[in-house]
Every structure is written in structure tokens, then in C-alpha cells.
Design a protein around this motif. Structure first.
Motif, short mmCIF file in Angstrom:
data_model
loop_
_atom_site.label_atom_id
_atom_site.label_comp_id
_atom_site.label_asym_id
_atom_site.label_seq_id
_atom_site.Cartn_x
_atom_site.Cartn_y
_atom_site.Cartn_z
N ALA A 112 1.40 -1.08 0.15
CA ALA A 112 0.03 0.09 -0.06
C ALA A 112 0.68 1.51 -0.16
CB ALA A 112 -0.97 -0.42 1.51
N TRP A 113 0.49 2.13 -0.94
CA TRP A 113 1.27 3.13 -0.68
C TRP A 113 1.12 4.44 -0.44
CZ3 TRP A 113 4.51 2.60 -6.50
CH2 TRP A 113 5.45 1.26 -6.34
N SER A 114 1.61 5.23 -0.48
CA SER A 114 1.46 6.93 -0.06
C SER A 114 0.65 7.47 -1.93
CB SER A 114 1.86 7.51 0.79
OG SER A 114 3.25 7.71 0.99
N ARG A 115 1.02 8.04 -2.07
CA ARG A 115 0.87 9.11 -2.95
C ARG A 115 2.74 9.75 -3.03
NH1 ARG A 115 -3.82 12.85 -1.26
NH2 ARG A 115 -5.98 11.05 -2.40
N ALA A 116 3.50 10.38 -2.14
CA ALA A 116 4.98 10.52 -1.73
C ALA A 116 5.72 9.11 -2.90
CB ALA A 116 4.88 11.17 -0.38
N GLU A 117 5.39 7.95 -1.83
CA GLU A 117 5.26 6.40 -2.09
C GLU A 117 6.10 6.64 -3.57
OE1 GLU A 117 5.73 4.19 2.21
OE2 GLU A 117 3.48 4.34 0.94
N TRP A 118 4.48 6.59 -4.28
CA TRP A 118 3.77 6.10 -5.72
C TRP A 118 5.30 7.22 -6.91
CZ3 TRP A 118 3.12 9.48 -10.09
CH2 TRP A 118 2.72 9.05 -10.95
N GLY A 165 16.46 22.59 -18.85
CA GLY A 165 16.13 21.57 -18.09
C GLY A 165 15.25 21.70 -16.55
N SER A 166 15.64 22.83 -16.01
CA SER A 166 14.77 23.02 -15.07
C SER A 166 13.26 23.18 -15.31
CB SER A 166 15.93 23.87 -14.20
OG SER A 166 16.77 23.46 -13.70
N ILE A 167 13.17 23.97 -16.29
CA ILE A 167 11.88 24.10 -16.93
C ILE A 167 11.15 22.73 -17.00
CG2 ILE A 167 10.27 25.65 -18.48
CD1 ILE A 167 12.36 27.76 -18.76
N PHE A 168 11.45 22.44 -17.48
CA PHE A 168 10.97 20.96 -17.81
C PHE A 168 10.73 20.03 -17.07
CE2 PHE A 168 9.92 17.19 -20.02
CZ PHE A 168 9.49 17.99 -21.89
N GLY A 169 11.56 20.45 -15.91
CA GLY A 169 11.75 19.58 -15.12
C GLY A 169 10.54 19.53 -14.02
N ALA A 170 10.52 21.74 -13.94
CA ALA A 170 9.17 21.57 -12.68
C ALA A 170 8.12 21.41 -12.86
CB ALA A 170 9.57 23.47 -12.69
N GLN A 171 7.82 21.88 -14.81
CA GLN A 171 6.91 21.15 -15.11
C GLN A 171 6.14 19.82 -15.00
OE1 GLN A 171 4.65 23.56 -16.36
NE2 GLN A 171 6.36 25.14 -15.49
N VAL A 172 7.10 18.77 -15.87
CA VAL A 172 7.96 17.33 -14.78
C VAL A 172 6.85 17.00 -13.84
CG1 VAL A 172 8.10 15.46 -15.55
CG2 VAL A 172 7.75 16.89 -17.05
N GLY A 173 7.55 17.96 -12.75
CA GLY A 173 7.11 17.28 -11.61
C GLY A 173 6.11 17.70 -11.21
N GLN A 174 5.14 18.85 -11.60
CA GLN A 174 3.38 18.78 -11.24
C GLN A 174 3.25 18.22 -11.58
OE1 GLN A 174 3.30 22.98 -13.05
NE2 GLN A 174 4.77 24.19 -11.02
N ALA A 175 3.37 18.09 -13.09
CA ALA A 175 2.59 17.16 -13.60
C ALA A 175 2.43 15.66 -12.78
CB ALA A 175 2.61 16.22 -14.98
N LEU A 176 3.37 15.03 -12.53
CA LEU A 176 3.62 13.48 -11.72
C LEU A 176 3.42 13.82 -10.47
CD1 LEU A 176 7.05 13.13 -12.77
CD2 LEU A 176 4.81 11.47 -13.57
N GLY A 177 2.53 14.57 -9.98
CA GLY A 177 2.48 15.30 -8.42
C GLY A 177 1.08 14.86 -8.86
N GLY A 178 0.35 15.39 -9.70
CA GLY A 178 -1.27 15.28 -9.33
C GLY A 178 -1.28 14.10 -10.16
N LEU A 179 -0.72 13.49 -10.97
CA LEU A 179 -1.14 12.19 -11.12
C LEU A 179 -0.87 11.94 -10.03
CD1 LEU A 179 0.92 11.29 -14.56
CD2 LEU A 179 -1.67 11.11 -14.36
N ALA A 180 -0.05 11.83 -8.92
CA ALA A 180 0.28 11.29 -8.28
C ALA A 180 -0.89 10.74 -6.81
CB ALA A 180 0.81 11.63 -7.39
N GLY A 181 -2.31 11.97 -7.15
CA GLY A 181 -3.36 12.46 -6.63
C GLY A 181 -5.01 11.44 -7.29
N GLU A 182 -4.36 11.22 -8.39
CA GLU A 182 -5.40 10.17 -9.28
C GLU A 182 -5.05 9.05 -9.39
OE1 GLU A 182 -5.20 12.03 -13.22
OE2 GLU A 182 -5.70 14.37 -12.10
#
Length: 446
Positions: A112-118, A165-182
Motif C-alpha cells: 500500500a503506497w502513499s502518493r509520495a511513495e508512488w 532542463g529546470s523549466i521542463f523538470g518543474a513542469q514534469v514535477g507538477q504533472a507527476l504530483g497531480g498524477l500521484a493524486g489520481e
């Protein structure tokens, strides 16, 4: 630089830096409402510092933003009760799957994973998915610059690449954070994101998925565990599948071309002093590449293969629940609608990297696997996964009954004979089956 007589420690009065600092915090260093210079320079340093591993995406920043995103939305640590409930659901799911597929049990463990663990446990696979796309976007953008601009950029090129790379990383991070909640499991996206041999559910997201369905928590948990365990069996038993999915993404990335005029126009329309406007420009596809014919073909293969994976899981789970779970029909339709529509985070990810991971033809694929099972039985259906050239293609999804009748000829071919026919370059699964009849460079004639 001039100095403010009322604030002799401020060297920025009357200089262009005054407006910059006001933009960040509304005041000047040392004055009322002054920004935290340490925080500003820390942010700049973070943006200009690469990940240190030569990757085109700043994954340290991506992970940090993803973790902060799930933390802001609420995330809790998993309890012993969570682990026990998932473990019981996984054990029962594997028991139900045994009679309806020849692919053996692969879930030697559960979690059983938390969202952060995902986020932590799937980041490595996301790197394999996103890096090729980011690398080619960066190269395409650099190549789109006029020669004079490239020469002028010279010493700045490395810094600009780190910034990108940082701009792309920031955007991917937001997308993954959103996916982790879904996402409700490690395999819901259709990619093998989690560790091999471990069936994973995210209890908090499972509870959110169940809201409004009017079904028991046990039924919902067991149904999603059935899908997760079916995915686990498929990826564990089909050694070529994982690499084929990732290599198709790389093929898509290889054809990326960036429209420099589109970026220039977008930048001209963006208020650089408005962070929200810049955020909107990035998420609305300012860097989204134009699709070439090569990319369209790769995307078609990827969508078809994802649909075949999800369709097979649908068929197996439907057979497993047919006589045991009346609620399965409603749950199946809920999953299909969810996968067909995609959530906001999934759509954001698709905009960022141009990859739509939704199996658009999931229902067609499920009908095809059901037709093959009716014609050839469970073993005949599952045997098609034994070699990529046996897989149905895009055109076969239009004629599942026709493919089901021809599938018998395919599975009766000895694999060693098939490899002699196909040579060293087997046809991509999800390719156009109509071309295979020529017998040149494709699968066996059928």
C-alpha cells in the motif's frame, strides 16, 4: 549606482534592478516590504543548476516539486491496516485469476503506497519515458535558432540548457504530483511503473475512486487489485513488452521538430513579469512539437499497444468476476470512462511531452481478446503474447472476429519458424496488420 539617502545600504535605487526586486517582493533591499534576497538567489541557483547527471531534465527539481504538490493536496503515511487490506485483496485476486489465464501468478509481494511513495518508486521509469522526449526537444529548439543566434549564445548555451532542463523538470514535477493524486495502482497508466513482482494499490486514491459509486470498499479494492495483478502477470510473462513500450516512446522522440516561429510568437505574447502567464504558456503547449509522419506512426503503435494491454486485462478480469462479483460491470465501465477521458494531470503531461498515454481503443481491444478467447480458448488468447509478431495490429481492432478466426493459424506456427520468417527485425506490435500478408519484413502471412 546611486544610493537612497534614507537607506544607504541599498545600492539599487535608480537602477534597472529596482524594478526587478519590486517584481519579486514589492520593495528594495533593506526597505519596507523588501524581498528575501537569499530566497531569490536560491531559486535562481536551483533553476540554473542541472541535476549533475547529464540528463536533459532536472529530476531533482521534478521530484521536489512533485513531493510538494502531493503534500499540499494532503498525503498520509500508510498504516498496518492499509497494508493488510491490500495484501488480502491481492491474494484473493490472484486466486480468482488462476482459472482464467495461463499466465502464472507474478505478485510475490504486495504494498500500500502513499502518493509520495508512488512518486519515489516510479520516478526511474518516468525518467526513461520523458528523457528521450526532453533531449530531442532541447536539440530541436537549439537547431531551430538562426546561425547568428547560435554563435551569440555560445558561452550561454550550457546555462540555457540547464535552465531549460529546470523549466521542463518543474513542469514534469507538477504533472507527476497531480498524477500521484489520481492513480489507484502502480500499473493504471498502462506502463510498468512499479517494481517487478509487487502488486501495489494507493488506498487514499482507491477511496476517492469509490466515492459516489454506492459500492462496498471491499468490492472496489478487490476489483482494482484484480486489474493490478493481471497487469503484473502480463508484464512478468511477456519479456519483450516493457522494452517495446519504452522503445516506441524513443521512436516518437527521434522525430521531434520544434516550430521556432510558434515559440517566438508565444514568448512575444507572454508578460514576463507575470508568473501565472508564463505558467499558462508552458502548460498550454508552447514547446509542444509539431507531429511528423514518423511520430504519428509511433504514436499509433503506442496507442494500439496500450489498448491491447488494457483490453487483455479487461477480458481477464471480466472472466474472473463473471460469476462472483455483480458490481464488476459497473466498475468496468467506470474504469473505461476514466481511462478514456483522462484526468487533468494526465492531460497536462500529454501537453508537455506530446504523449497521450490513454488507450483510445480500449473497448475495441477488449472485444478482440474476447473474440479470440471464444474462438481459441484461454490458452489460444494468451499464446499470442509469446512473440511480438503474433500480436494484432491497428487494422485488426476494426475486425476482431476476422482476426480471431485467423489467430489459430498464428499460434500454431512454431516460434523458431516464425523467427526464421521475420529475421532480425520483427514487426512492431500494433503495426498495420494488413502489411503482414506480403511476407516481406512483417509477421507471418495470415
Amino acid at each position: 549606482m546611486s544610493q537612497d539617502p534614507e537607506n544607504p545600504e541599498n545600492p539599487f535605487k535608480g537602477t534597472p534592478f529596482e524594478a526587478l526586486f519590486q517584481q519579486f517582493g514589492g520593495g528594495l533591499p533593506g526597505g519596507a516590504g523588501a524581498p528575501d534576497l537569499g530566497a531569490i538567489f536560491a531559486q535562481v541557483q536551483q533553476l540554473l543548476s542541472g541535476s549533475g547527471d547529464g540528463r536533459p531534465v532536472n529530476w531533482a527539481l521534478a521530484k521536489d516539486i512533485a513531493r510538494k504538490t502531493v503534500s499540499a493536496g494532503g498525503d498520509r503515511s500508510m498504516t498496518a491496516t492499509d497494508q493488510q487490506q491490500v495484501g488480502e485483496a491481492v491474494r484473493l485476486a490472484d486466486h480468482w485469476l488462476d482459472p482464467v489465464t495461463t499466465l502464472p501468478e507474478a505478485s510475490s509481494a504486495s504494498a500500500a503506497w502513499s502518493r509520495a511513495e508512488w512518486i519515489e518508486n516510479t520516478l526511474e521509469v518516468w525518467q526513461q519515458v520523458v528523457d528521450p522526449v526532453a533531449e530531442h526537444i532541447a536539440g530541436a529548439m537549439a537547431g531551430a535558432l538562426p546561425a547568428e543566434a547560435q554563435q551569440l549564445a555560445g558561452p550561454m548555451a550550457g546555462m540555457l540548457r540547464q535552465l531549460g532542463g529546470s523549466i521542463f523538470g518543474a513542469q514534469v514535477g507538477q504533472a507527476l504530483g497531480g498524477l500521484a493524486g489520481e492513480v489507484v495502482s502502480a500499473s493504471e497508466i498502462g506502463l510498468p511503473l512499479g517494481p517487478n513482482g509487487r502488486a501495489v494499490l494507493l488506498p487514499d486514491n482507491v477511496a476517492r475512486f469509490a466515492e459516489g459509486l454506492g459500492l462496498s470498499d471491499e468490492d472496489v479494492r478487490l476489483y482494482l487489485a484484480l486489474r493490478e495483478c493481471a497487469h503484473q502477470r502480463l508484464f512478468a510473462s511477456v519479456p519483450w513488452l516493457r522494452q517495446r513500450l519504452l522503445s516506441t516512446v524513443a521512436e516518437y522522440a527521434a522525430g521531434i521538430q520544434v516550430d521556432a516561429a510558434k515559440i517566438e510568437q508565444a514568448m512575444a505574447d507572454v508578460d514576463m513579469s507575470n508568473p501565472e502567464a508564463m505558467q499558462a504558456a508552458l502548460t498550454e503547449g508552447m514547446f509542444e512539437p509539431e507531429l511528423s509522419e514518423q511520430q504519428k506512426a509511433a504514436l499509433t503503435r503506442l496507442e494500439t499497444l496500450l489498448a491491447l494491454v488494457e483490453g487483455w486485462v479487461d477480458d481477464v478480469v471480466r472472466e474472473a468476476t463473471r460469476e462472483r462479483m455483480p458490481a464488476a460491470t459497473r466498475l468496468s465501465e467506470t474504469v473505461r470512462r476514466r481511462r478514456a477521458a483522462g484526468g487533468p494531470a494526465e492531460q497536462t503531461f500529454a501537453t508537455l511531452v506530446g504523449l497521450d498515454l490513454r488507450p483510445r481503443r480500449l473497448r475495441d481491444a477488449a472485444n478482440l481478446w474476447a473474440a479470440v478467447r471464444d474462438a481459441r480458448g484461454v490458452e489460444g488468447r494468451d499464446d499470442l503474447w509469446s512473440h511480438p509478431d503474433l500480436m494484432p495490429g491497428t487494422a485488426d481492432l476494426d475486425d476482431p472476429i476476422g482476426f480471431a478466426h485467423q489467430a489459430g493459424d498464428l499460434v500454431d506456427i512454431d516460434i523458431s519458424d516464425l523467427e526464421k520468417l521475420t529475421g532480425d527485425a520483427p514487426e512492431e506490435p500494433g503495426g498495420e496488420s494488413g502489411d503482414s500478408g506480403s511476407g516481406t519484413g512483417g509477421g507471418p502471412q495470415r
